[in-house]
Design a protein around this motif. Structure first.
Motif, PDB file in Angstrom:
ATOM      1  N   SER A   1     -18.264 -12.353  -1.114  1.00  0.00           N
ATOM      2  CA  SER A   1     -17.977 -11.341  -0.088  1.00  0.00           C
ATOM      3  C   SER A   1     -18.636 -11.666   1.247  1.00  0.00           C
ATOM      4  CB  SER A   1     -18.438  -9.956  -0.557  1.00  0.00           C
ATOM      5  OG  SER A   1     -19.829  -9.968  -0.817  1.00  0.00           O
TER       6      SER A   1
ATOM      7  N   GLU B   1       0.813  -1.219   0.000  1.00  0.00           N
ATOM      8  CA  GLU B   1       0.000   0.000   0.000  1.00  0.00           C
ATOM      9  C   GLU B   1       0.846   1.267   0.000  1.00  0.00           C
ATOM     10  OE1 GLU B   1      -2.539   0.424   3.429  1.00  0.00           O
ATOM     11  OE2 GLU B   1      -4.164   1.238   2.210  1.00  0.00           O
TER      12      GLU B   1
ATOM     13  N   PRO C   1      -7.159 -11.662  -5.937  1.00  0.00           N
ATOM     14  CA  PRO C   1      -7.850 -11.544  -4.649  1.00  0.00           C
ATOM     15  C   PRO C   1      -9.248 -10.975  -4.841  1.00  0.00           C
ATOM     16  CG  PRO C   1      -6.181  -9.825  -4.868  1.00  0.00           C
ATOM     17  CD  PRO C   1      -6.029 -10.713  -6.057  1.00  0.00           C
TER      18      PRO C   1
ATOM     19  N   THR D   1     -11.607 -10.883  -1.805  1.00  0.00           N
ATOM     20  CA  THR D   1     -11.746 -10.201  -0.514  1.00  0.00           C
ATOM     21  C   THR D   1     -10.406 -10.321   0.200  1.00  0.00           C
ATOM     22  OG1 THR D   1     -12.434 -12.150   0.765  1.00  0.00           O
ATOM     23  CG2 THR D   1     -14.163 -10.960  -0.440  1.00  0.00           C
ATOM     24  N   GLU D   2     -10.342  -9.884   1.449  1.00  0.00           N
ATOM     25  CA  GLU D   2      -9.093 -10.007   2.209  1.00  0.00           C
ATOM     26  C   GLU D   2      -8.768 -11.464   2.543  1.00  0.00           C
ATOM     27  OE1 GLU D   2      -6.961  -7.743   2.746  1.00  0.00           O
ATOM     28  OE2 GLU D   2      -8.152  -6.087   1.981  1.00  0.00           O
ATOM     29  N   ASN D   3      -9.787 -12.337   2.471  1.00  0.00           N
ATOM     30  CA  ASN D   3      -9.594 -13.741   2.831  1.00  0.00           C
ATOM     31  C   ASN D   3      -9.755 -14.705   1.659  1.00  0.00           C
ATOM     32  OD1 ASN D   3      -9.425 -13.002   5.635  1.00  0.00           O
ATOM     33  ND2 ASN D   3     -11.648 -12.832   5.662  1.00  0.00           N
TER      34      ASN D   3
ATOM     35  N   MET E   1      -2.873 -10.668   0.691  1.00  0.00           N
ATOM     36  CA  MET E   1      -4.087 -11.037   1.407  1.00  0.00           C
ATOM     37  C   MET E   1      -4.011 -10.551   2.860  1.00  0.00           C
ATOM     38  SD  MET E   1      -5.583 -12.641  -1.098  1.00  0.00           S
ATOM     39  CE  MET E   1      -7.001 -13.373  -0.268  1.00  0.00           C
ATOM     40  N   LYS E   2      -5.141 -10.680   3.565  1.00  0.00           N
ATOM     41  CA  LYS E   2      -5.202 -10.353   5.002  1.00  0.00           C
ATOM     42  C   LYS E   2      -4.682  -8.943   5.271  1.00  0.00           C
ATOM     43  CE  LYS E   2      -6.508 -14.554   6.325  1.00  0.00           C
ATOM     44  NZ  LYS E   2      -7.765 -14.854   7.032  1.00  0.00           N
ATOM     45  N   ARG E   3      -5.193  -7.974   4.486  1.00  0.00           N
ATOM     46  CA  ARG E   3      -4.799  -6.558   4.614  1.00  0.00           C
ATOM     47  C   ARG E   3      -3.283  -6.367   4.512  1.00  0.00           C
ATOM     48  NH1 ARG E   3      -9.320  -7.353   7.570  1.00  0.00           N
ATOM     49  NH2 ARG E   3     -11.012  -5.875   7.243  1.00  0.00           N
TER      50      ARG E   3
END
Length: 388
Positions: A329, A179, A262, A264-266, A220-222
């Motif tokens: 989602s 990010e 990806p 979602t985050e998971n 993944m996972k933020r």
């Protein structure tokens, strides 16, 4: 293209009066846009960041831009470009959606105007080897990787590359960035992941080598986990700032994982040589089910729409297909117990197994046929025993 952003047409129709609807002869509304067919296999696809538009590049070097719609007959070709001399390997929109970046086996980089398809910038011999991957970093920077493992990071303001590093021994298959736009991660056919520091213009480290080629990458996972797909059908997981060795690995029941995106985050979606698109939950590691498939044809690339409701895929069947992923989602997997082996892959959409035709029907018939024969034989034996 209209400059005004419009609401996605992939929504449910709302007719106040059925008679009015019939009179207007509204086109039929589908769950997803219709397939887009090409004369040659599409290698790469990318969704526009804010409009219902998708770009595709094929093995002949042609680039296409289409608007898509869930209304029957609603897809429309906006323009096509034949500037590349060889296969177009990757396409990607700029973050503002005004430019389309393309890289090719002919070693060139092209930047096209999204509005007209006009060639704005061309770098004819960007690399000494065929280009294979592309990542747009921000409004000024983008990165390219080639078949010999060379990474270059370019600055549009200067028109040149300010980083050139060859740490991989094989082709660079995928790239991702954090990010903060500081660390650029690369996956390679040599089975390793590379870490490059953009702020300091230097190579940081290379992971231990895994089994098979590393083919794709997703954060993944933020951003706390890095997932890498591989040619042996395994997803390798790395902790952020723990890039040297894997923290976990998960063997998906597929011959390979050639691409992934990806959702979602998971949850991420993977495409394989068997043509099946699988939805996979990361930690706990589970194959949730099938989103769709290109029947018996390898999948080259996956992309997620700007609304997050659609997934697109391109394969060797010369088609771009669309899939409804809106249900992913809301899926929550919180069971860490080992899942029981066996069982049919769950369909996650109406189109998941060919519009109602079960993808595994033939396989199940093969399994059930011997069972039926065995039951018939037991019945015959029982009848003989009774007659005796």
């Amino acid at each position: 293209l209209s400059s005004d952003s419009r609401k996605s047409s992939c929504t449910k129709a709302n007719f106040s009066n059925p008679a009015d609807a019939e009179e207007e002869k509204e086109p039929k509304l589908r769950d997803t846009p219709e397939d887009i067919s090409f004369e040659a296999s599409a290698n790469t696809i990318a969704f526009h960041p804010s409009r219902d538009v998708i770009a595709a590049g094929d093995v002949d070097g042609d680039v296409y831009l289409y608007s898509y719609s869930c209304l029957e007959g609603g897809n429309q070709e906006l323009w096509s470009s034949g500037h590349h001399l060889k296969s177009c390997r990757e396409v990607s929109f700029s973050h503002d959606g005004q430019k389309l970046f393309t890289v090719s086996k002919d070693k060139s980089i092209h930047i096209l105007s999204v509005e007209e398809g006009r060639l704005v910038t061309r770098v004819p011999k960007a690399h000494s080897s065929a280009l294979n991957s592309l990542l747009v970093i921000d409004e000024h920077l983008f990165a390219t990787g080639d078949d010999n493992g060379m990474l270059k990071v370019w600055d549009l303001r200067k028109g040149t590359a300010f980083m050139e590093m060859q740490q991989h021994e094989e082709y660079i298959s995928g790239m991702a960035i954090d990010e903060n736009k500081k660390l650029l991660l690369t996956t390679s056919g040599d089975g390793t992941m590379g870490v490059f520091n953009l702020k300091r213009h230097r190579f940081e480290l290379q992971s231990e080598s895994q089994n098979g080629d590393l083919t794709s990458i997703a954060l993944m996972k933020r951003g706390k986990k890095v997932a890498c797909g591989s040619s042996d059908g395994t997803i390798y997981l790395f902790n952020w700032n723990g890039f040297g060795a894997t923290s976990d690995r998960f063997a998906v029941k597929a011959e390979s994982i050639d691409c992934m995106v990806p959702v979602t985050e998971n949850v991420l979606c993977t495409g394989s040589i068997d043509g099946v698109i699988r939805a996979v939950n990361i930690l706990p590691n589970r194959v949730i089910g099938s989103v769709g498939q290109h029947l018996g044809e390898p999948i080259e690339q996956l992309a997620k729409s700007h609304t997050g409701q659609l997934l697109a895929s391109c394969g060797h069947d010369q088609k771009v297909k669309f899939w409804d992923i809106s249900s992913l989602s809301s899926i929550v997997v919180d069971d860490y117990r080992k899942r029981k082996k066996g069982g049919q892959l769950k369909a996650l959409s109406r189109k998941a197994f060919g519009g109602g035709d079960d993808f595994f029907a033939d396989l199940r018939e093969e399994i059930e046929a011997p069972k039926e024969e065995e039951e018939e034989k037991e019945k015959e034996d029982s009848d003989e025993s009774d007659s005796d």
